[in-house]
Structure formats: structure tokens, C-alpha cells
Scaffold this motif. Sequence first.
Motif, PDB file in Angstrom:
ATOM      1  N   SER A  28       4.003   4.859   2.596  1.00  0.00           N
ATOM      2  CA  SER A  28       4.323   3.431   2.609  1.00  0.00           C
ATOM      3  C   SER A  28       4.455   2.893   4.034  1.00  0.00           C
ATOM      4  O   SER A  28       4.436   1.677   4.248  1.00  0.00           O
ATOM      5  N   GLN A  29       4.616   3.778   5.019  1.00  0.00           N
ATOM      6  CA  GLN A  29       4.787   3.361   6.406  1.00  0.00           C
ATOM      7  C   GLN A  29       3.483   3.393   7.208  1.00  0.00           C
ATOM      8  O   GLN A  29       3.464   2.929   8.352  1.00  0.00           O
ATOM      9  N   VAL A  30       2.422   3.943   6.618  1.00  0.00           N
ATOM     10  CA  VAL A  30       1.188   4.150   7.379  1.00  0.00           C
ATOM     11  C   VAL A  30       0.589   2.837   7.861  1.00  0.00           C
ATOM     12  O   VAL A  30       0.133   2.717   9.008  1.00  0.00           O
ATOM     13  N   SER A  31       0.585   1.815   6.993  1.00  0.00           N
ATOM     14  CA  SER A  31      -0.046   0.550   7.374  1.00  0.00           C
ATOM     15  C   SER A  31       0.703  -0.153   8.497  1.00  0.00           C
ATOM     16  O   SER A  31       0.127  -0.961   9.226  1.00  0.00           O
ATOM     17  N   LEU A  79       0.938   6.360  13.281  1.00  0.00           N
ATOM     18  CA  LEU A  79       1.493   7.688  13.525  1.00  0.00           C
ATOM     19  C   LEU A  79       2.012   8.313  12.238  1.00  0.00           C
ATOM     20  O   LEU A  79       2.031   9.538  12.100  1.00  0.00           O
ATOM     21  N   PHE A  80       2.424   7.476  11.286  1.00  0.00           N
ATOM     22  CA  PHE A  80       2.914   8.011  10.025  1.00  0.00           C
ATOM     23  C   PHE A  80       1.792   8.666   9.214  1.00  0.00           C
ATOM     24  O   PHE A  80       2.075   9.408   8.267  1.00  0.00           O
ATOM     25  N   GLY A 130       0.795  -1.229   0.000  1.00  0.00           N
ATOM     26  CA  GLY A 130       0.000   0.000   0.000  1.00  0.00           C
ATOM     27  C   GLY A 130       0.813   1.256   0.000  1.00  0.00           C
ATOM     28  O   GLY A 130       1.545   1.537   0.913  1.00  0.00           O
ATOM     29  N   GLY A 131       0.649   2.047  -1.046  1.00  0.00           N
ATOM     30  CA  GLY A 131       1.308   3.346  -1.092  1.00  0.00           C
ATOM     31  C   GLY A 131       2.791   3.282  -1.258  1.00  0.00           C
ATOM     32  O   GLY A 131       3.477   4.269  -1.088  1.00  0.00           O
TER      33      GLY A 131
END
Length: 289
Positions: free
Chosen positions: A72-75, A79-80, A61-62
Motif C-alpha cells: 500500500s506504500q509503494v505508490s 523504496l517500499f 492500490g494494494g
Amino acid sequence: MSQAEVVPRRPRPLWSLGLLRSEITMTFRRWRTLALLAVLAGVPVLVGIAVKIETGDGGAGGGGAGGPAFISQVSNNGLFLVFTSLAVTLPFFLPMSIGVIAGDSIAGEAHGGTLRYLLVAPAGRTRLLLVKFATVMTFCLVGTLVVALFALMTGALLFPLGEITLLSGTTVFFAEGLLRALAIAAAVALSLTGVAAVGLFISTLTSSGIAAMATTVGLLITVQILDTIPQLDAIQPYLFPHYWLSFADLLRDPVYWDQLQKNFGLQALYAAVFGAAAWARFTTRDITA
């Protein structure tokens, strides 16, 4: 009548604080302001939902090169989503909102016929201009915090939270990550100082709030286009949006201060130049025209 009776009283500091409080309250009670804040709050929610849907099948994702910064770090860590949402809103949504508020600050009062009544009170034009600028900067901070807060809540609901890995590869506790997120929100708010000063200056040039808002937003779009043209790289470091994304350097250990200092210095320069221009225009303006 004695001379003491005809000399106008100087505005007292407490009266000035009351004027600032009144101005901030009136600004945040307007439907236009509430609508702008609602749009800002909706952006991180939509980004979070989009990432959740995309990663629902276990995909990264992303992670593509065309995705917004940090997405790319959200999943892996909600906090990202704060950093991603600020990166998404900073190029357009946040400065557009500031342009609307700043552009209407003086011109809207003139168009509504309330500017002359404000100046009848012992405020003085300089003091009133400072109150208007302080109100716009308050909106800068509130708007940025709204994006960060809704991003944090959405990230906590949709994704796991925990230690974060900084851009330098260092892993820090979640509490430190929150502090860095707060520092980034403050840096983003300060990055909008130039837009606020330019919008305030434009607002002193006309009695039409709509014209001032449209001009400010149009100028913002034009400057951002100029900042993307490679042939204009010689002037780009002097454009107010050039260092906006330098807030990412707060996610390094140690923090890279070079670009951040250039950004804050450039915003201070714009505030000084266009603030002085706004003062020169406003203090000589015929408000009865």
C-alpha cells in the motif's frame, strides 16, 4: 619410494580459496542459475508494473487486507517496492531457488561423475563440503540482492523516492531508508541458511540431482503448509520458515530484535544440525558406488 613421497599433501589455504572461487564461478555460469536469477529479477518488475497500473487512475492500490506487506506504500515511495518484493519472494521464489542450488550441489557432481575427481585433489571431503555450503550461501546473498536491486530500480522508474515513514511512525531520510533496505536484504539472506543446510544434507543422500532438488523443494512446501495450520502452533516456532518475515522489524525505530534473534538462532540451529548430518553422511559415503 620414501615415506615423504607417499604422504599426501595437506591442502593449502590459497588452494582452498581457489576451489571456492572456481565453485562459485561454475555455479553462476550455469544456465539453470541464470534462469533462477532472471525469475527473481522479474518478480519485483512485475509487482511494480501491477501497482503502477492499479494506481494509474489515482487509486490507492494494494491497500486491501489481502495484499502483500508494504504494497500500500509503494505508490507513495518506490523504496517500499524493495520491502514488498522481498516479502513476496521470501515464502516461495527465493527458498525454491536455494533448494535447487543446494539440492544439486553434491548430488549433481555425483550424477555427472565429477565428484570422485574433485576428491582426488587435496581438498578433503570436509573442505569440499564447506566450499559447497559457502557457494550456496553466496547464491542466497546474490539472489536476495538481485531482488532488492531490481525492485529499487523499478521503484525509482515508476514511483517517487524520498523520505520514508517507518512502521513505528518515525520518518527517516532516504539514505537511512537505503541502509535499512540493505540490512533487510542481509537478514533475508541469513534467513535462508536453514534451507541451504537442509538442501545440502539431502544432496548427500542421493546421486540424482533432480531427486535431491525435488525433495528439497517438496520439503520446503510441506514445512510452509505446516506453518500455516493453527492446530500445529506448538511446533511452528521450530520450523525454519516461521520467523522469515521478522525482517519487517528492521523498519521500526527502535528496531525490535526479539523475533530477529529467534530467526537467526533457529537458522543457526538448522545449519548446525543438518550441517553435521551432511558431514557425517558425506565423509562416510562410498563415491565409487
